[in-house]
Design an enzyme around this catalytic site. Sequence first.
Site, PDB file in Angstrom:
ATOM      1  N   HIS A  85      -2.371   1.510   6.717  1.00  0.00           N
ATOM      2  CA  HIS A  85      -3.166   2.647   6.335  1.00  0.00           C
ATOM      3  C   HIS A  85      -4.501   2.822   6.223  1.00  0.00           C
ATOM      4  O   HIS A  85      -5.355   3.719   6.242  1.00  0.00           O
ATOM      5  CB  HIS A  85      -2.480   3.211   5.102  1.00  0.00           C
ATOM      6  CG  HIS A  85      -3.077   2.635   3.860  1.00  0.00           C
ATOM      7  ND1 HIS A  85      -2.481   1.687   3.122  1.00  0.00           N
ATOM      8  CD2 HIS A  85      -4.303   2.893   3.139  1.00  0.00           C
ATOM      9  CE1 HIS A  85      -3.150   1.330   1.979  1.00  0.00           C
ATOM     10  NE2 HIS A  85      -4.316   2.441   2.066  1.00  0.00           N
ATOM     11  N   ASP A 136       2.882  -2.914   4.481  1.00  0.00           N
ATOM     12  CA  ASP A 136       1.625  -2.419   4.936  1.00  0.00           C
ATOM     13  C   ASP A 136       0.551  -3.538   5.143  1.00  0.00           C
ATOM     14  O   ASP A 136      -0.173  -3.569   4.240  1.00  0.00           O
ATOM     15  CB  ASP A 136       1.237  -1.489   3.998  1.00  0.00           C
ATOM     16  CG  ASP A 136       0.035  -0.355   3.933  1.00  0.00           C
ATOM     17  OD1 ASP A 136      -0.373  -0.461   5.363  1.00  0.00           O
ATOM     18  OD2 ASP A 136      -0.408   0.218   3.252  1.00  0.00           O
ATOM     19  N   SER A 189      -7.250  -0.958  -1.538  1.00  0.00           N
ATOM     20  CA  SER A 189      -6.469  -1.078  -0.388  1.00  0.00           C
ATOM     21  C   SER A 189      -6.953  -2.280   0.518  1.00  0.00           C
ATOM     22  O   SER A 189      -8.150  -2.203   0.771  1.00  0.00           O
ATOM     23  CB  SER A 189      -6.209  -0.095   0.486  1.00  0.00           C
ATOM     24  OG  SER A 189      -5.568   0.937  -0.399  1.00  0.00           O
TER      25      SER A 189
END
Length: 239
Positions: free
Chosen positions: A75, A113, A193
């Site tokens: 992402h 991810d 992230s």
Amino acid sequence: MNKNIVIKSMAALAILTSVTGINAAVVEETQQIANAEKNVTQVKDTNIFPYNGVVSFKDATGFVIGKNTIITNKHVSKDYKVGDRITAHPNGDKGNGGIYKIKSISDYPGDEDISVMNIEEQAVERGPKGFNFNENVQAFNFAKDAKVDDKIKVIGYPLPAQNSFKQFESTGTIKRIKDNILNFDAYIEPGNSGSPVLNSNNEVIGVVYGGIGKIGSEYNGAVYFTPQIKDFIQKHIEQ
């Protein structure tokens, strides 16, 4: 005196002084107290290991896993394409600078991810001429394994714009591991992230993908590096 009362009192005083301009130092002290409550500290020198292995993107984090090779999230990497220039370098009070061009982006084929970026070795902007990526970062090694209650640290760039792209470290413990998912209670925020989850030997256990930004939360998540995931990453490290 109750610690929560102290923090609330300091916060109220900070609001007052921000309006009156009496003492800006109180605001900074309040922030330091709040960070201490979360077991979060600002990294002062990003030129030493393990901090020189954690790189800053415009709104997220990544970390070095080998020659010209960075791990982050899908992402995060979805906002980039081959040829884009990124500020893939450690940042902070003593950041070493350098902007690099992306050579390839390889997403993990499963639902996890994880994304692997390979970048050009020489900086294309900012920093000394001929700036070499690998001479100014240090790659992490994989941890052999991990278990519940192990102490961990998360290093990254939470709220990067608000924090002027400074690097922070938070500490906590592993709460559960199930298949490829690792849950931990170290405090994280937007911008974390792509941060590495490290054990006490500064070996990488996994990569942060999300959390709820709450002190003591056991639901902050990372992709746990299983043998299959390690194998995928290893195949995409530039030789």
